[in-house]
Design an enzyme around this catalytic site. Structure first.
Site, mmCIF file in Angstrom:
data_model
loop_
_atom_site.group_PDB
_atom_site.id
_atom_site.type_symbol
_atom_site.label_atom_id
_atom_site.label_comp_id
_atom_site.label_asym_id
_atom_site.label_seq_id
_atom_site.Cartn_x
_atom_site.Cartn_y
_atom_site.Cartn_z
ATOM 1 N N SER A 48 45.083 32.634 52.319
ATOM 2 C CA SER A 48 44.766 33.646 53.234
ATOM 3 C C SER A 48 46.070 34.332 53.572
ATOM 4 O O SER A 48 46.040 35.473 54.291
ATOM 5 C CB SER A 48 44.366 32.673 54.567
ATOM 6 O OG SER A 48 45.194 31.727 54.775
ATOM 7 N N GLY A 85 41.578 30.260 52.213
ATOM 8 C CA GLY A 85 41.315 28.798 52.063
ATOM 9 C C GLY A 85 41.749 28.337 50.679
ATOM 10 O O GLY A 85 41.312 27.012 50.536
ATOM 11 N N ASP A 195 45.742 31.566 65.904
ATOM 12 C CA ASP A 195 45.870 30.372 65.420
ATOM 13 C C ASP A 195 47.092 29.733 64.936
ATOM 14 O O ASP A 195 47.511 28.901 64.736
ATOM 15 C CB ASP A 195 44.984 30.261 64.069
ATOM 16 C CG ASP A 195 45.458 31.395 63.008
ATOM 17 O OD1 ASP A 195 46.770 31.786 63.129
ATOM 18 O OD2 ASP A 195 44.798 31.773 62.161
ATOM 19 N N HIS A 198 48.617 32.436 60.979
ATOM 20 C CA HIS A 198 48.630 33.884 60.260
ATOM 21 C C HIS A 198 49.077 34.861 60.855
ATOM 22 O O HIS A 198 49.131 35.072 62.049
ATOM 23 C CB HIS A 198 47.007 34.200 59.946
ATOM 24 C CG HIS A 198 46.297 33.197 59.058
ATOM 25 N ND1 HIS A 198 45.698 32.122 59.670
ATOM 26 C CD2 HIS A 198 46.193 32.824 57.838
ATOM 27 C CE1 HIS A 198 44.907 31.284 58.912
ATOM 28 N NE2 HIS A 198 45.253 31.768 57.601
#
Length: 220
Positions: A48, A85, A195, A198
């Site tokens: 990702s 992922g 999160d 990222h």
């Protein structure tokens, strides 16, 4: 008899003409590959962080790198085969097909973060990355291996071993190495999405420039 012989000659000529037309149409319909055009490809296989999770398609560091390559490295292009992922096992399973499809001159491997976050065995991750490197070099491509770091809560032995995997593999295979993708922004909390994993869009140029230091020497 003369008519029969003449008819056979005409039928033969018609058959040859049909075969010639069919062959010509096949050649004309064949896709023009990047290799046929003399374009060399940089293939990026990542997770990702390279797929641009949470960003517009043009905002990720790979897309920004592709723009720079298009402007400054005539005859090169970038193909992003990264998947959010993705693990090293997934990359190892996919690489043969990607190599066959794109015929890259350079392969950038940015994988391992998802292995580490899941606490997967270090030997398993290393074996998968080793398989990818061997496949890429066996296909005649140069390799840039991009490493990651794990948070300290996984324990010193695991985090050190995780980092050592990349340096050991680069040394073993003689490949280019960028030890830590997120190094320019590692300590900047504002550089990450909610999160805390990222990077945001504004941080992507820093990642592009960081990767460029190791990638540019391979584009010769």
């Amino acid at each position: 008899m003369r008519y029969a012989a003449w008819r056979r000659r005409v039928q033969c000529a018609i058959g040859l003409l049909a075969l010639w037309i069919s062959a010509l149409m096949t050649v004309q319909a064949a896709p023009v590959t990047a290799a046929a055009q003399g374009t060399r490809t940089v293939l990026v296989m990542g997770d990702s962080l390279s797929a641009g999770y949470g960003l517009a398609a043009a905002q990720g560091w790979v897309a920004l790198t592709a723009d720079r390559v298009a402007r400054t490295k005539p005859g090169w292009r970038v193909v992003n085969a990264s998947i959010s992922g993705e693990t090293t096992a997934g990359g190892a399973a996919r690489i043969a097909g990607e190599l066959q499809r794109h015929k890259p001159a350079v392969v950038v491997i940015e994988l391992g973060a998802n292995d580490g976050l899941r606490g997967l065995p270090l030997a398993q991750s290393r074996a998968n990355l080793d398989r990818m490197i061997r496949a890429a070099t066996g296909a005649g491509a140069k390799v840039l291996l991009i490493g990651m770091r794990m948070p300290p809560n996984l324990g010193r032995e695991y985090t050190q071993g995780f980092a050592d995997n990349y340096s050991a593999l680069a040394k073993q295979h003689g490949t280019a190495l960028l030890p830590f993708l997120l190094e320019p922004i590692a300590l900047d909390r504002s550089a990450y999405q909610a999160d805390n994993l990222h990077p945001v869009a504004s941080a992507q140029p820093k990642l592009r420039d960081h990767v460029w230091t190791a990638l540019a020497p391979l584009l010769k």
